[in-house]
Design a protein around this motif. Structure first.
Motif, mmCIF file in Angstrom:
data_model
loop_
_atom_site.group_PDB
_atom_site.id
_atom_site.type_symbol
_atom_site.label_atom_id
_atom_site.label_comp_id
_atom_site.label_asym_id
_atom_site.label_seq_id
_atom_site.Cartn_x
_atom_site.Cartn_y
_atom_site.Cartn_z
ATOM 1 N N MET A 175 -21.844 37.350 48.491
ATOM 2 C CA MET A 175 -22.694 36.263 48.993
ATOM 3 C C MET A 175 -23.159 35.395 47.837
ATOM 4 S SD MET A 175 -26.494 36.464 50.740
ATOM 5 C CE MET A 175 -25.922 37.235 52.245
ATOM 6 N N PRO A 176 -23.001 34.079 47.925
ATOM 7 C CA PRO A 176 -23.544 33.213 46.871
ATOM 8 C C PRO A 176 -25.062 33.384 46.753
ATOM 9 C CG PRO A 176 -22.018 32.010 48.274
ATOM 10 C CD PRO A 176 -22.273 33.316 48.938
ATOM 11 N N GLU A 177 -25.540 33.629 45.540
ATOM 12 C CA GLU A 177 -26.964 33.813 45.301
ATOM 13 C C GLU A 177 -27.513 32.561 44.605
ATOM 14 O OE1 GLU A 177 -28.457 36.216 46.638
ATOM 15 O OE2 GLU A 177 -26.900 37.704 47.016
ATOM 16 N N LEU A 178 -28.759 32.640 44.154
ATOM 17 C CA LEU A 178 -29.410 31.467 43.582
ATOM 18 C C LEU A 178 -28.584 30.810 42.473
ATOM 19 C CD1 LEU A 178 -33.153 30.999 42.730
ATOM 20 C CD2 LEU A 178 -31.424 30.422 41.057
ATOM 21 N N PRO A 179 -28.054 31.552 41.493
ATOM 22 C CA PRO A 179 -27.286 30.865 40.445
ATOM 23 C C PRO A 179 -26.080 30.111 40.991
ATOM 24 C CG PRO A 179 -27.920 33.040 39.701
ATOM 25 C CD PRO A 179 -28.238 32.982 41.172
ATOM 26 N N GLU A 180 -25.370 30.715 41.951
ATOM 27 C CA GLU A 180 -24.206 30.052 42.518
ATOM 28 C C GLU A 180 -24.615 28.785 43.284
ATOM 29 O OE1 GLU A 180 -23.570 33.688 41.126
ATOM 30 O OE2 GLU A 180 -24.545 33.663 43.086
ATOM 31 N N VAL A 181 -25.727 28.875 44.009
ATOM 32 C CA VAL A 181 -26.196 27.705 44.757
ATOM 33 C C VAL A 181 -26.654 26.603 43.803
ATOM 34 C CG1 VAL A 181 -27.877 26.884 46.465
ATOM 35 C CG2 VAL A 181 -26.834 29.139 46.732
ATOM 36 N N GLU A 182 -27.322 26.979 42.717
ATOM 37 C CA GLU A 182 -27.759 25.978 41.741
ATOM 38 C C GLU A 182 -26.557 25.346 41.032
ATOM 39 O OE1 GLU A 182 -30.117 23.518 39.320
ATOM 40 O OE2 GLU A 182 -30.464 24.480 41.261
ATOM 41 N N VAL A 183 -25.553 26.151 40.699
ATOM 42 C CA VAL A 183 -24.333 25.607 40.097
ATOM 43 C C VAL A 183 -23.674 24.621 41.061
ATOM 44 C CG1 VAL A 183 -21.971 26.205 39.415
ATOM 45 C CG2 VAL A 183 -23.886 27.544 38.544
ATOM 46 N N THR A 184 -23.643 24.979 42.338
ATOM 47 C CA THR A 184 -23.079 24.093 43.356
ATOM 48 C C THR A 184 -23.861 22.785 43.413
ATOM 49 O OG1 THR A 184 -22.256 25.956 44.674
ATOM 50 C CG2 THR A 184 -22.586 23.849 45.814
ATOM 51 N N ARG A 185 -25.185 22.884 43.431
ATOM 52 C CA ARG A 185 -26.021 21.680 43.500
ATOM 53 C C ARG A 185 -25.751 20.753 42.330
ATOM 54 N NH1 ARG A 185 -30.237 19.154 41.557
ATOM 55 N NH2 ARG A 185 -30.390 20.628 39.821
ATOM 56 N N ARG A 186 -25.724 21.315 41.143
ATOM 57 C CA ARG A 186 -25.511 20.496 39.950
ATOM 58 C C ARG A 186 -24.129 19.841 39.944
ATOM 59 N NH1 ARG A 186 -28.199 24.047 34.953
ATOM 60 N NH2 ARG A 186 -30.232 24.347 35.942
ATOM 61 N N GLY A 187 -23.192 20.448 40.662
ATOM 62 C CA GLY A 187 -21.839 19.933 40.664
ATOM 63 C C GLY A 187 -21.643 18.647 41.442
ATOM 64 N N PHE A 188 -22.564 18.331 42.372
ATOM 65 C CA PHE A 188 -22.362 17.110 43.148
ATOM 66 C C PHE A 188 -23.616 16.270 43.338
ATOM 67 C CE2 PHE A 188 -23.966 19.859 46.452
ATOM 68 C CZ PHE A 188 -24.563 19.018 47.392
ATOM 69 N N ALA A 189 -24.788 16.764 42.961
ATOM 70 C CA ALA A 189 -26.038 16.064 43.253
ATOM 71 C C ALA A 189 -26.063 14.648 42.683
ATOM 72 C CB ALA A 189 -27.224 16.867 42.725
ATOM 73 N N ASP A 190 -25.692 14.497 41.434
ATOM 74 C CA ASP A 190 -25.726 13.164 40.820
ATOM 75 C C ASP A 190 -24.697 12.228 41.439
ATOM 76 O OD1 ASP A 190 -27.762 13.943 39.170
ATOM 77 O OD2 ASP A 190 -26.489 14.312 37.427
ATOM 78 N N ARG A 191 -23.570 12.772 41.835
ATOM 79 C CA ARG A 191 -22.489 11.930 42.351
ATOM 80 C C ARG A 191 -22.747 11.437 43.766
ATOM 81 N NH1 ARG A 191 -17.050 14.861 41.983
ATOM 82 N NH2 ARG A 191 -18.241 16.808 42.116
ATOM 83 N N ILE A 192 -23.484 12.217 44.565
ATOM 84 C CA ILE A 192 -23.701 11.817 45.950
ATOM 85 C C ILE A 192 -24.988 11.010 46.128
ATOM 86 C CG2 ILE A 192 -25.035 13.811 46.774
ATOM 87 C CD1 ILE A 192 -23.228 13.826 49.262
ATOM 88 N N ALA A 193 -25.878 11.064 45.141
ATOM 89 C CA ALA A 193 -27.159 10.351 45.247
ATOM 90 C C ALA A 193 -26.927 8.859 45.413
ATOM 91 C CB ALA A 193 -28.019 10.616 44.008
ATOM 92 N N GLY A 194 -27.558 8.277 46.408
ATOM 93 C CA GLY A 194 -27.430 6.851 46.678
ATOM 94 C C GLY A 194 -26.319 6.495 47.646
ATOM 95 N N ALA A 195 -25.471 7.469 47.991
ATOM 96 C CA ALA A 195 -24.340 7.186 48.877
ATOM 97 C C ALA A 195 -24.798 7.018 50.318
ATOM 98 C CB ALA A 195 -23.309 8.312 48.795
ATOM 99 N N GLN A 196 -24.014 6.289 51.094
ATOM 100 C CA GLN A 196 -24.301 6.076 52.510
ATOM 101 C C GLN A 196 -23.397 6.972 53.345
ATOM 102 O OE1 GLN A 196 -23.184 2.250 54.329
ATOM 103 N NE2 GLN A 196 -25.234 2.156 55.215
ATOM 104 N N VAL A 197 -23.954 7.575 54.390
ATOM 105 C CA VAL A 197 -23.178 8.432 55.291
ATOM 106 C C VAL A 197 -22.307 7.550 56.180
ATOM 107 C CG1 VAL A 197 -23.262 10.145 57.140
ATOM 108 C CG2 VAL A 197 -24.943 10.229 55.267
ATOM 109 N N LEU A 198 -20.992 7.795 56.142
ATOM 110 C CA LEU A 198 -20.034 7.024 56.932
ATOM 111 C C LEU A 198 -19.614 7.752 58.205
ATOM 112 C CD1 LEU A 198 -17.692 5.810 54.022
ATOM 113 C CD2 LEU A 198 -19.723 4.673 54.976
ATOM 114 N N ALA A 199 -19.574 9.087 58.155
ATOM 115 C CA ALA A 199 -19.165 9.880 59.317
ATOM 116 C C ALA A 199 -19.525 11.336 59.068
ATOM 117 C CB ALA A 199 -17.658 9.737 59.578
#
Length: 271
Positions: A1-25
Motif C-alpha cells: 500500500m502506498p504510504e505517506l512517503p509514496e503519496v508525497e513523492v507522487t504529489r511532488r511529481g505533478f503538483a507544479d505542472r498541473i497548477a493553474g490548468a483548466q479541467v477539460l474533461a
C-alpha cells in the motif's frame, strides 16, 4: 500500500505542472471504493489551484471545491500531456489544459471524491480523524508524547492507527522503532518522554529519507514518472527476518501484530 512517503513523492511529481490548468474533461472507469459524488461534466471548466497532501490523501484544490484522492492498496498516478488510451485498470482521468492525470488501480481500493469544501460532512468523515503531520512544523513532541500516554496498545499499533501521527505505515513504523531503539510490542503509555523524543525524531528522519529516496517499491508502486522508489534497499529491519542486524549482527526477528508483519532486533530494541 502506498504510504505517506509514496503519496508525497507522487504529489511532488505533478503538483507544479498541473497548477493553474483548466479541467477539460473527466473520464471514469470501473467504480472505485467511493463514488465521485458529482457529475463529471460539472468539473469541466474549473481551474486547478494546487495540490496538497493530508496523511495519505491528495487534495486537489479547484477554484470551486476540491478533489480528495486516495491511492488505496495498489493505486498509482500518471501525469503527462500525452498518455495512451486508458486500459482495463485505469479508472479515472482528469484531462486538463496541462496534461492528463490518470489513476491506475488494479485492485480498485483507491478513490477520487469531490467535496465542496473541507468543512463538509464527507470531508470531515475522511480527514477529521487524522493525527499530526509528521513532516510539518506542527508535529509537536509534547502532543506526540501525550497521545502515546493515552494509549495502552503496543506502540507499533498506535503508530499505524494514524490518530496520533499520520502516515507512519508498516515499513516506516518498523524502521522508526528500530532507529529509536524501542521494541514494537512496548505498550505506548509506558514510553517515557526521553524515549518518545527519540521516536519523534526517528519518525521524522525515516519518513524524510524515504521521500528523498522516492518512497519504497515492494510490489507495484511507482511515481508519476513511472519510476520506483529505493528506500527499501536501505531498510535496517523491514523485510530482513533471519538476516543479521546491521548494527549488532543479531538475527532480525519477525512477529505478527494486527495481521501485519513486524520486524525488529531483539538486542538493539528494548521493551
Amino acid at each position: 500500500m502506498p504510504e505517506l512517503p509514496e503519496v508525497e513523492v507522487t504529489r511532488r511529481g505533478f503538483a507544479d505542472r498541473i497548477a493553474g490548468a483548466q479541467v477539460l474533461a473527466v473520464r471514469l472507469g470501473k467504480p472505485l471504493r467511493w463514488a465521485l459524488s458529482v457529475a463529471p461534466d460539472e468539473l469541466v471548466g474549473r481551474q486547478v489551484l494546487g495540490v496538497r497532501r493530508r496523511g495519505k490523501y491528495l487534495l486537489i484544490d479547484l477554484n470551486e471545491g476540491l478533489l480528495l484522492l486516495h491511492l488505496g492498496m495498489s493505486g498509482s498516478l500518471r501525469f503527462d500531456p500525452e498518455l495512451p488510451p486508458a486500459g482495463a485498470h485505469d479508472h479515472f482521468d482528469l484531462l486538463t489544459s496541462a496534461g492528463t492525470l490518470r489513476l491506475h488501480d488494479p485492485r480498485r481500493f483507491g478513490a477520487v471524491v469531490y467535496v465542496p469544501h473541507e468543512d463538509c460532512a464527507l470531508a470531515r468523515k475522511l480527514l477529521g480523524h487524522l493525527g499530526m503531520e509528521p513532516l510539518g512544523a506542527h508535529f509537536d513532541l509534547d502532543a506526540f508524547h501525550a497521545g502515546l500516554r493515552r494509549r495502552r496498545a503496543p506502540v507499533k499499533q498506535v503508530l499505524l492507527a494514524g490518530d496520533v501521527v499520520v502516515g507512519v505505515g508498516n515499513i516506516y513504523a518498523s524502521e522508526a522503532l528500530f532507529l529509536a531503539g524501542i521494541r514494537p510490542t512496548t505498550v505506548a503509555s509506558r514510553i517515557s518522554r526521553p524515549r518518545a523524543a527519540r521516536l519523534h525524531a526517528a519518525v521524522r528522519d525515516v519518513l524524510g529519507r524515504a521521500v528523498a529516496r522516492g518512497g519504497s517499491t515492494l510490489r507495484d508502486f511507482s511515481g508519476v514518472d513511472g519510476q520506483g522508489g529505493y528506500f527499501q534497499l536501505e531498510a535496517m529491519v523491514y523485510g530482513r527476518a533471519g538476516q543479521p542486524c546491521r548494527i549488532c549482527s543479531t538475527s532480525v526477528r519477525i512477529l505478527r501484530q494486527g495481521q501485519r508483519s513486524t520486524f525488529f532486533c531483539p538486542v538493539c530494541q528494548k521493551p
